[in-house]
Design a protein around this motif. Sequence first.
Motif, mmCIF file in Angstrom:
data_model
loop_
_atom_site.group_PDB
_atom_site.id
_atom_site.type_symbol
_atom_site.label_atom_id
_atom_site.label_comp_id
_atom_site.label_asym_id
_atom_site.label_seq_id
_atom_site.Cartn_x
_atom_site.Cartn_y
_atom_site.Cartn_z
ATOM 1 N N LYS A 52 0.837 -1.200 0.000
ATOM 2 C CA LYS A 52 0.000 0.000 0.000
ATOM 3 C C LYS A 52 0.875 1.254 0.000
ATOM 4 O O LYS A 52 0.585 2.232 -0.680
ATOM 5 C CB LYS A 52 -0.917 -0.018 1.220
ATOM 6 N N ALA A 53 1.964 1.230 0.769
ATOM 7 C CA ALA A 53 2.869 2.384 0.839
ATOM 8 C C ALA A 53 3.579 2.628 -0.486
ATOM 9 O O ALA A 53 3.827 3.775 -0.857
ATOM 10 C CB ALA A 53 3.889 2.179 1.951
ATOM 11 N N GLU A 60 2.862 2.560 7.549
ATOM 12 C CA GLU A 60 2.509 2.701 8.959
ATOM 13 C C GLU A 60 2.573 1.336 9.632
ATOM 14 O O GLU A 60 1.857 0.421 9.252
ATOM 15 C CB GLU A 60 1.109 3.278 9.108
ATOM 16 N N THR A 90 2.399 2.313 -3.351
ATOM 17 C CA THR A 90 1.496 2.905 -4.332
ATOM 18 C C THR A 90 1.226 4.381 -4.041
ATOM 19 O O THR A 90 0.415 4.985 -4.739
ATOM 20 C CB THR A 90 0.152 2.148 -4.386
ATOM 21 N N GLY A 91 1.882 4.943 -3.021
ATOM 22 C CA GLY A 91 1.757 6.374 -2.811
ATOM 23 C C GLY A 91 1.517 6.847 -1.403
ATOM 24 O O GLY A 91 1.733 7.999 -1.099
ATOM 25 N N GLY A 92 1.081 5.995 -0.514
ATOM 26 C CA GLY A 92 0.815 6.422 0.866
ATOM 27 C C GLY A 92 2.012 6.165 1.763
ATOM 28 O O GLY A 92 3.028 5.642 1.335
ATOM 29 N N PRO A 93 1.909 6.513 3.046
ATOM 30 C CA PRO A 93 2.998 6.218 3.983
ATOM 31 C C PRO A 93 2.945 4.778 4.480
ATOM 32 O O PRO A 93 1.888 4.150 4.473
ATOM 33 C CB PRO A 93 2.736 7.194 5.131
ATOM 34 N N PRO A 96 7.484 7.734 4.870
ATOM 35 C CA PRO A 96 6.900 8.060 3.563
ATOM 36 C C PRO A 96 7.175 6.949 2.552
ATOM 37 O O PRO A 96 8.297 6.450 2.447
ATOM 38 C CB PRO A 96 7.608 9.351 3.150
ATOM 39 N N GLY A 97 6.158 6.550 1.821
ATOM 40 C CA GLY A 97 6.305 5.463 0.850
ATOM 41 C C GLY A 97 7.321 5.771 -0.232
ATOM 42 O O GLY A 97 8.005 4.883 -0.729
#
Length: 73
Positions: A31-32, A39, A34-37, A51-52
């Motif tokens: 998930k990270a 966590e 693909t653009g998100g952080p 940060p991703g």
Amino acid sequence: MDVTIGVQHLPREVVVETDQSADAVATAVKKALTGGPLELTDSRGRQVIIPGSAIGYVEIGSEEQRKVGFGAV
């Protein structure tokens, strides 16, 4: 389980000991990327956010406990 994260432009890697499953960590990493952080929550309840776009690599350790002592031989 230990998760080792290589962050771009940093000489040291980030190591997080977590109680999350390997599948949950892999899902968070995907998930990270693909653009998100990214966590993660460590075994003490602290939250680690990276940060991703800064992730260089992620090494997910095994969920098995290592054997200690002479029985490990």
